[in-house]
Design a protein around this motif. Structure first.
Motif, mmCIF file in Angstrom:
data_model
loop_
_atom_site.group_PDB
_atom_site.id
_atom_site.type_symbol
_atom_site.label_atom_id
_atom_site.label_comp_id
_atom_site.label_asym_id
_atom_site.label_seq_id
_atom_site.Cartn_x
_atom_site.Cartn_y
_atom_site.Cartn_z
ATOM 1 N N LEU A 61 -14.908 4.706 -8.557
ATOM 2 C CA LEU A 61 -13.469 4.442 -8.479
ATOM 3 C C LEU A 61 -13.181 3.112 -7.783
ATOM 4 O O LEU A 61 -12.143 2.491 -8.025
ATOM 5 N N ASP A 62 -14.079 2.673 -6.916
ATOM 6 C CA ASP A 62 -13.912 1.403 -6.207
ATOM 7 C C ASP A 62 -14.373 0.203 -7.026
ATOM 8 O O ASP A 62 -14.181 -0.940 -6.598
ATOM 9 N N ASP A 63 -14.996 0.446 -8.179
ATOM 10 C CA ASP A 63 -15.500 -0.660 -8.992
ATOM 11 C C ASP A 63 -14.358 -1.611 -9.345
ATOM 12 O O ASP A 63 -13.285 -1.170 -9.790
ATOM 13 N N PRO A 64 -14.536 -2.910 -9.138
ATOM 14 C CA PRO A 64 -13.448 -3.879 -9.366
ATOM 15 C C PRO A 64 -12.874 -3.852 -10.783
ATOM 16 O O PRO A 64 -11.688 -4.131 -10.980
ATOM 17 N N ALA A 65 -13.688 -3.504 -11.766
ATOM 18 C CA ALA A 65 -13.189 -3.482 -13.146
ATOM 19 C C ALA A 65 -12.164 -2.373 -13.353
ATOM 20 O O ALA A 65 -11.325 -2.458 -14.261
ATOM 21 N N GLY A 66 -12.239 -1.328 -12.543
ATOM 22 C CA GLY A 66 -11.220 -0.288 -12.570
ATOM 23 C C GLY A 66 -11.241 0.635 -13.770
ATOM 24 O O GLY A 66 -10.260 1.342 -14.027
ATOM 25 N N LEU A 67 -12.357 0.686 -14.511
ATOM 26 C CA LEU A 67 -12.383 1.492 -15.725
ATOM 27 C C LEU A 67 -12.143 2.969 -15.441
ATOM 28 O O LEU A 67 -11.366 3.622 -16.135
ATOM 29 N N ALA A 68 -12.810 3.524 -14.422
ATOM 30 C CA ALA A 68 -12.660 4.955 -14.130
ATOM 31 C C ALA A 68 -11.211 5.294 -13.790
ATOM 32 O O ALA A 68 -10.670 6.308 -14.248
ATOM 33 N N GLY A 69 -10.568 4.435 -12.999
ATOM 34 C CA GLY A 69 -9.166 4.663 -12.664
ATOM 35 C C GLY A 69 -8.286 4.619 -13.892
ATOM 36 O O GLY A 69 -7.356 5.437 -14.037
ATOM 37 N N ASP A 70 -8.563 3.688 -14.805
ATOM 38 C CA ASP A 70 -7.777 3.599 -16.036
ATOM 39 C C ASP A 70 -7.935 4.868 -16.878
ATOM 40 O O ASP A 70 -6.967 5.366 -17.458
ATOM 41 N N VAL A 71 -9.174 5.377 -16.944
ATOM 42 C CA VAL A 71 -9.429 6.587 -17.720
ATOM 43 C C VAL A 71 -8.688 7.769 -17.111
ATOM 44 O O VAL A 71 -8.044 8.562 -17.820
ATOM 45 N N ILE A 72 -8.759 7.893 -15.808
ATOM 46 C CA ILE A 72 -8.099 9.015 -15.124
ATOM 47 C C ILE A 72 -6.589 8.965 -15.337
ATOM 48 O O ILE A 72 -5.950 9.983 -15.640
ATOM 49 N N ARG A 73 -6.008 7.778 -15.220
ATOM 50 C CA ARG A 73 -4.561 7.650 -15.444
ATOM 51 C C ARG A 73 -4.193 7.946 -16.893
ATOM 52 O O ARG A 73 -3.171 8.586 -17.168
ATOM 53 N N ALA A 74 -5.038 7.494 -17.829
ATOM 54 C CA ALA A 74 -4.766 7.737 -19.243
ATOM 55 C C ALA A 74 -4.785 9.229 -19.567
ATOM 56 O O ALA A 74 -4.140 9.669 -20.526
ATOM 57 N N LEU A 75 -5.510 9.995 -18.768
ATOM 58 C CA LEU A 75 -5.599 11.437 -18.983
ATOM 59 C C LEU A 75 -4.563 12.195 -18.153
ATOM 60 O O LEU A 75 -4.642 13.414 -18.009
ATOM 61 N N GLY A 76 -3.598 11.462 -17.606
ATOM 62 C CA GLY A 76 -2.476 12.080 -16.922
ATOM 63 C C GLY A 76 -2.709 12.472 -15.487
ATOM 64 O O GLY A 76 -1.942 13.262 -14.925
ATOM 65 N N ALA A 77 -3.746 11.920 -14.860
ATOM 66 C CA ALA A 77 -4.039 12.247 -13.463
ATOM 67 C C ALA A 77 -3.904 10.993 -12.608
ATOM 68 O O ALA A 77 -3.777 9.874 -13.114
ATOM 69 N N ASP A 78 -3.931 11.190 -11.307
ATOM 70 C CA ASP A 78 -3.787 10.099 -10.350
ATOM 71 C C ASP A 78 -5.113 9.907 -9.615
ATOM 72 O O ASP A 78 -5.608 10.845 -8.965
ATOM 73 N N PRO A 79 -5.711 8.720 -9.708
ATOM 74 C CA PRO A 79 -6.978 8.485 -8.995
ATOM 75 C C PRO A 79 -6.889 8.783 -7.498
ATOM 76 O O PRO A 79 -7.864 9.242 -6.898
ATOM 77 N N ALA A 80 -5.710 8.550 -6.901
ATOM 78 C CA ALA A 80 -5.550 8.827 -5.466
ATOM 79 C C ALA A 80 -5.711 10.315 -5.179
ATOM 80 O O ALA A 80 -6.247 10.707 -4.142
ATOM 81 N N GLU A 81 -5.252 11.159 -6.104
ATOM 82 C CA GLU A 81 -5.387 12.596 -5.912
ATOM 83 C C GLU A 81 -6.838 13.035 -6.060
ATOM 84 O O GLU A 81 -7.303 13.947 -5.370
ATOM 85 N N VAL A 82 -7.563 12.376 -6.960
ATOM 86 C CA VAL A 82 -8.998 12.671 -7.100
ATOM 87 C C VAL A 82 -9.731 12.285 -5.817
ATOM 88 O O VAL A 82 -10.579 13.029 -5.322
ATOM 89 N N ARG A 83 -9.379 11.129 -5.272
ATOM 90 C CA ARG A 83 -9.980 10.710 -4.002
ATOM 91 C C ARG A 83 -9.693 11.740 -2.908
ATOM 92 O O ARG A 83 -10.568 12.101 -2.129
ATOM 93 N N ALA A 84 -8.460 12.199 -2.855
ATOM 94 C CA ALA A 84 -8.087 13.174 -1.834
ATOM 95 C C ALA A 84 -8.882 14.470 -2.006
ATOM 96 O O ALA A 84 -9.261 15.112 -1.026
ATOM 97 N N ALA A 85 -9.116 14.857 -3.264
ATOM 98 C CA ALA A 85 -9.887 16.071 -3.525
ATOM 99 C C ALA A 85 -11.320 15.947 -3.029
ATOM 100 O O ALA A 85 -11.975 16.943 -2.708
ATOM 101 N N LEU A 86 -11.799 14.704 -2.938
ATOM 102 C CA LEU A 86 -13.151 14.453 -2.428
ATOM 103 C C LEU A 86 -13.159 14.301 -0.907
ATOM 104 O O LEU A 86 -14.220 14.118 -0.305
ATOM 105 N N GLY A 87 -11.979 14.349 -0.306
ATOM 106 C CA GLY A 87 -11.902 14.265 1.147
ATOM 107 C C GLY A 87 -12.065 12.870 1.692
ATOM 108 O O GLY A 87 -12.454 12.690 2.844
ATOM 109 N N GLN A 88 -11.747 11.854 0.898
ATOM 110 C CA GLN A 88 -11.849 10.488 1.398
ATOM 111 C C GLN A 88 -10.741 10.214 2.388
ATOM 112 O O GLN A 88 -9.564 10.386 2.079
#
Length: 245
Positions: free
Chosen positions: A133-160
Protein backbone atom coordinates in the motif's frame (compact mmCIF):
# COMPACT_ATOMS: atom_id res chain seq x y z
CA UNK A 1 35.95 -26.85 4.40
CA UNK A 2 36.62 -24.40 7.22
CA UNK A 3 36.82 -25.95 10.66
CA UNK A 4 33.71 -26.05 12.81
CA UNK A 5 33.98 -24.50 16.29
CA UNK A 6 35.64 -26.97 18.64
CA UNK A 7 34.30 -27.72 22.11
CA UNK A 8 36.96 -25.61 23.88
CA UNK A 9 35.90 -22.59 21.79
CA UNK A 10 32.28 -23.07 22.71
CA UNK A 11 33.18 -23.50 26.37
CA UNK A 12 35.04 -20.22 26.12
CA UNK A 13 31.93 -18.50 24.76
CA UNK A 14 29.91 -19.71 27.75
CA UNK A 15 32.58 -18.52 30.19
CA UNK A 16 32.76 -15.12 28.50
CA UNK A 17 28.98 -14.81 28.61
CA UNK A 18 29.06 -14.24 32.38
CA UNK A 19 32.56 -12.96 32.89
CA UNK A 20 31.39 -9.72 34.52
CA UNK A 21 29.46 -11.61 37.22
CA UNK A 22 30.33 -14.18 39.91
CA UNK A 23 30.48 -17.65 38.38
CA UNK A 24 27.12 -19.42 38.54
CA UNK A 25 27.24 -23.02 37.23
CA UNK A 26 23.46 -23.21 36.83
CA UNK A 27 23.38 -19.99 34.82
CA UNK A 28 26.20 -21.36 32.66
CA UNK A 29 24.02 -24.33 31.71
CA UNK A 30 21.40 -21.89 30.45
CA UNK A 31 24.05 -20.01 28.48
CA UNK A 32 25.32 -23.26 26.98
CA UNK A 33 21.77 -24.23 25.97
CA UNK A 34 21.25 -20.85 24.32
CA UNK A 35 24.45 -21.13 22.29
CA UNK A 36 23.63 -24.72 21.31
CA UNK A 37 20.20 -23.54 20.15
CA UNK A 38 21.76 -20.78 18.07
CA UNK A 39 24.09 -23.29 16.41
CA UNK A 40 21.19 -25.62 15.67
CA UNK A 41 19.14 -22.79 14.16
CA UNK A 42 22.10 -21.68 12.07
CA UNK A 43 22.53 -25.22 10.76
CA UNK A 44 18.86 -25.45 9.85
CA UNK A 45 19.05 -22.11 8.04
CA UNK A 46 22.06 -23.40 6.10
CA UNK A 47 20.06 -26.40 4.88
CA UNK A 48 17.07 -24.17 4.11
CA UNK A 49 19.30 -21.86 2.06
CA UNK A 50 20.45 -24.66 -0.25
CA UNK A 51 16.95 -26.08 -0.55
CA UNK A 52 15.79 -22.62 -1.67
CA UNK A 53 18.66 -22.47 -4.13
CA UNK A 54 17.75 -25.88 -5.55
CA UNK A 55 14.12 -24.81 -5.90
CA UNK A 56 15.18 -21.57 -7.62
CA UNK A 57 17.20 -23.64 -10.10
CA UNK A 58 14.15 -25.70 -11.03
CA UNK A 59 14.45 -28.74 -8.76
CA UNK A 60 11.08 -30.14 -7.71
CA UNK A 61 10.20 -31.42 -4.26
CA UNK A 62 10.34 -34.91 -5.77
CA UNK A 63 13.90 -34.27 -7.00
CA UNK A 64 14.93 -33.08 -3.55
CA UNK A 65 13.21 -35.83 -1.62
CA UNK A 66 14.02 -38.90 -3.74
CA UNK A 67 17.70 -39.29 -2.70
CA UNK A 68 16.58 -39.09 0.93
CA UNK A 69 13.78 -41.61 0.61
CA UNK A 70 11.15 -38.88 0.94
CA UNK A 71 8.02 -38.39 -1.11
CA UNK A 72 7.25 -35.01 -2.64
CA UNK A 73 5.00 -34.20 0.30
CA UNK A 74 7.53 -35.56 2.79
CA UNK A 75 10.31 -33.37 1.38
CA UNK A 76 8.11 -30.30 1.52
CA UNK A 77 7.07 -31.02 5.11
CA UNK A 78 10.68 -31.57 6.15
CA UNK A 79 12.30 -28.60 4.48
CA UNK A 80 9.64 -25.88 4.28
CA UNK A 81 10.07 -24.95 7.99
CA UNK A 82 13.82 -24.57 7.44
CA UNK A 83 13.23 -22.29 4.46
CA UNK A 84 10.95 -20.14 6.62
CA UNK A 85 13.97 -19.20 8.74
CA UNK A 86 15.58 -17.26 5.88
CA UNK A 87 15.54 -13.49 5.43
CA UNK A 88 14.88 -11.36 2.35
CA UNK A 89 18.64 -11.05 1.78
CA UNK A 90 18.97 -14.84 1.97
CA UNK A 91 16.27 -15.26 -0.68
CA UNK A 92 18.06 -12.76 -2.92
CA UNK A 93 21.30 -14.72 -2.60
CA UNK A 94 19.57 -18.00 -3.48
CA UNK A 95 18.15 -16.53 -6.67
CA UNK A 96 14.50 -16.94 -5.62
CA UNK A 97 13.85 -13.23 -6.22
CA UNK A 98 15.78 -12.83 -9.48
CA UNK A 99 12.61 -11.99 -11.43
CA UNK A 100 11.38 -9.41 -8.92
CA UNK A 101 11.64 -5.84 -10.15
CA UNK A 102 12.87 -2.94 -8.02
CA UNK A 103 9.36 -2.05 -6.88
CA UNK A 104 8.57 -5.59 -5.67
CA UNK A 105 11.95 -5.93 -3.96
CA UNK A 106 11.42 -2.53 -2.35
CA UNK A 107 8.10 -3.72 -0.92
CA UNK A 108 9.71 -6.83 0.54
CA UNK A 109 12.50 -4.78 2.12
CA UNK A 110 10.00 -2.24 3.44
CA UNK A 111 7.95 -5.03 5.01
CA UNK A 112 11.10 -6.48 6.55
CA UNK A 113 12.09 -3.08 7.94
CA UNK A 114 8.69 -2.61 9.52
CA UNK A 115 8.77 -6.00 11.22
CA UNK A 116 12.33 -5.32 12.32
CA UNK A 117 11.46 -1.99 13.90
CA UNK A 118 8.59 -3.59 15.78
CA UNK A 119 10.90 -6.31 17.10
CA UNK A 120 9.09 -9.18 15.37
CA UNK A 121 10.84 -12.48 14.68
CA UNK A 122 9.21 -12.81 11.26
CA UNK A 123 7.67 -10.67 8.53
CA UNK A 124 3.97 -11.47 8.23
CA UNK A 125 1.46 -10.83 5.48
CA UNK A 126 0.16 -7.70 7.21
CA UNK A 127 3.63 -6.14 7.05
CA UNK A 128 3.81 -6.96 3.34
CA UNK A 129 0.35 -5.59 2.56
CA UNK A 130 1.19 -2.30 4.28
CA UNK A 131 4.39 -2.13 2.24
CA UNK A 132 2.43 -2.78 -0.96
CA UNK A 133 0.00 0.00 0.00
CA UNK A 134 2.99 2.32 0.56
CA UNK A 135 4.37 1.65 -2.93
CA UNK A 136 4.77 5.03 -4.69
CA UNK A 137 2.99 3.80 -7.83
CA UNK A 138 -0.15 3.34 -5.74
CA UNK A 139 -1.55 0.41 -7.73
CA UNK A 140 -2.90 -1.49 -4.71
CA UNK A 141 -4.66 1.62 -3.42
CA UNK A 142 -6.20 2.24 -6.84
CA UNK A 143 -7.46 -1.35 -6.99
CA UNK A 144 -8.96 -1.15 -3.50
CA UNK A 145 -10.73 2.12 -4.29
CA UNK A 146 -12.00 0.75 -7.61
CA UNK A 147 -13.59 -2.11 -5.67
CA UNK A 148 -15.45 0.33 -3.43
CA UNK A 149 -13.21 0.18 -0.37
CA UNK A 150 -10.96 2.68 1.38
CA UNK A 151 -7.24 1.87 1.69
CA UNK A 152 -7.19 3.75 5.02
CA UNK A 153 -9.78 1.33 6.41
CA UNK A 154 -7.70 -1.64 5.26
CA UNK A 155 -4.70 -0.14 7.03
CA UNK A 156 -6.77 0.31 10.17
CA UNK A 157 -7.88 -3.33 9.97
CA UNK A 158 -4.20 -4.27 10.05
CA UNK A 159 -3.68 -2.17 13.17
CA UNK A 160 -1.32 0.34 11.61
CA UNK A 161 -0.75 3.19 14.03
CA UNK A 162 0.66 6.66 13.53
CA UNK A 163 4.07 5.52 14.80
CA UNK A 164 4.34 2.74 12.22
CA UNK A 165 5.72 4.91 9.44
CA UNK A 166 9.32 5.15 10.62
CA UNK A 167 12.48 4.32 8.67
CA UNK A 168 12.75 0.98 6.92
CA UNK A 169 15.89 -0.06 8.79
CA UNK A 170 16.51 -0.63 12.46
CA UNK A 171 20.11 -0.61 13.63
CA UNK A 172 21.10 -3.20 16.19
CA UNK A 173 18.07 -5.42 15.64
CA UNK A 174 18.23 -8.81 13.96
CA UNK A 175 16.58 -9.00 10.57
CA UNK A 176 13.35 -11.00 10.83
CA UNK A 177 12.77 -14.17 8.85
CA UNK A 178 10.18 -14.50 6.12
CA UNK A 179 6.97 -15.74 7.70
CA UNK A 180 5.11 -18.63 6.02
CA UNK A 181 2.27 -16.39 4.75
CA UNK A 182 4.78 -14.03 3.12
CA UNK A 183 6.62 -16.99 1.60
CA UNK A 184 3.32 -18.19 0.13
CA UNK A 185 2.66 -14.68 -1.18
CA UNK A 186 6.07 -14.67 -2.87
CA UNK A 187 5.34 -18.02 -4.52
CA UNK A 188 1.89 -16.75 -5.48
CA UNK A 189 3.37 -13.62 -7.02
CA UNK A 190 5.71 -15.73 -9.16
CA UNK A 191 2.71 -17.78 -10.33
CA UNK A 192 0.74 -14.62 -11.11
CA UNK A 193 3.61 -13.34 -13.26
CA UNK A 194 3.40 -16.38 -15.58
CA UNK A 195 7.14 -16.50 -16.23
CA UNK A 196 7.57 -12.75 -16.60
CA UNK A 197 9.01 -10.19 -14.20
CA UNK A 198 7.35 -9.97 -10.82
CA UNK A 199 5.97 -6.51 -9.97
CA UNK A 200 4.12 -5.01 -7.00
CA UNK A 201 0.77 -5.94 -8.51
CA UNK A 202 1.79 -9.59 -8.51
CA UNK A 203 2.67 -9.39 -4.82
CA UNK A 204 -0.77 -7.91 -4.13
CA UNK A 205 -2.43 -10.77 -5.99
CA UNK A 206 -0.13 -13.24 -4.24
CA UNK A 207 -1.38 -12.00 -0.87
CA UNK A 208 -4.97 -12.54 -2.03
CA UNK A 209 -4.20 -16.19 -2.79
CA UNK A 210 -4.20 -16.77 0.99
CA UNK A 211 -7.52 -15.28 2.21
CA UNK A 212 -6.99 -16.82 5.65
CA UNK A 213 -3.78 -14.85 6.29
CA UNK A 214 -3.81 -11.55 8.20
CA UNK A 215 -3.58 -9.57 4.96
CA UNK A 216 -6.12 -11.79 3.23
CA UNK A 217 -8.63 -11.35 6.03
CA UNK A 218 -8.19 -7.56 6.03
CA UNK A 219 -8.86 -7.45 2.29
CA UNK A 220 -11.69 -9.96 2.01
CA UNK A 221 -13.51 -8.22 4.87
CA UNK A 222 -14.02 -5.36 2.39
CA UNK A 223 -15.01 -7.64 -0.49
CA UNK A 224 -11.60 -7.59 -2.15
CA UNK A 225 -10.96 -11.02 -3.67
CA UNK A 226 -8.25 -12.22 -6.02
CA UNK A 227 -10.60 -12.51 -9.01
CA UNK A 228 -11.99 -9.00 -8.53
CA UNK A 229 -8.53 -7.54 -7.93
CA UNK A 230 -7.08 -9.38 -10.93
CA UNK A 231 -9.59 -7.77 -13.27
CA UNK A 232 -8.77 -4.34 -11.86
CA UNK A 233 -4.99 -4.87 -12.03
CA UNK A 234 -5.19 -5.93 -15.64
CA UNK A 235 -7.52 -3.04 -16.44
CA UNK A 236 -5.14 -0.55 -14.85
CA UNK A 237 -2.30 -2.13 -16.82
CA UNK A 238 -4.30 -1.60 -20.00
CA UNK A 239 -4.47 -5.22 -21.13
CA UNK A 240 -6.88 -8.14 -21.18
CA UNK A 241 -6.37 -11.71 -20.05
CA UNK A 242 -7.69 -15.20 -20.43
CA UNK A 243 -6.39 -16.09 -16.95
CA UNK A 244 -9.30 -16.78 -14.67
CA UNK A 245 -7.58 -19.52 -12.66
Amino acid sequence: MSEMPALPELVGLVLLDGIAEPRDPVRQIAAAERIAGELSTLGESLVGFFVEMARAEGCSWTDIGAPRGLSRQGAQQRYAPLMAQLTIDDLIRTGVLDRFDDGALGCLRHAQGRAQRLGHDAVDSGDLLLAVLDDPAGLAGDVIRALGADPAEVRAALGQGADDDGPAAADGLARPAIGPDVRRAIDGAVTEAHGHGVAVGHLFLGLLRAPGSRAGQALTAYGITRQAALAQVLGLAGRTTGDQA
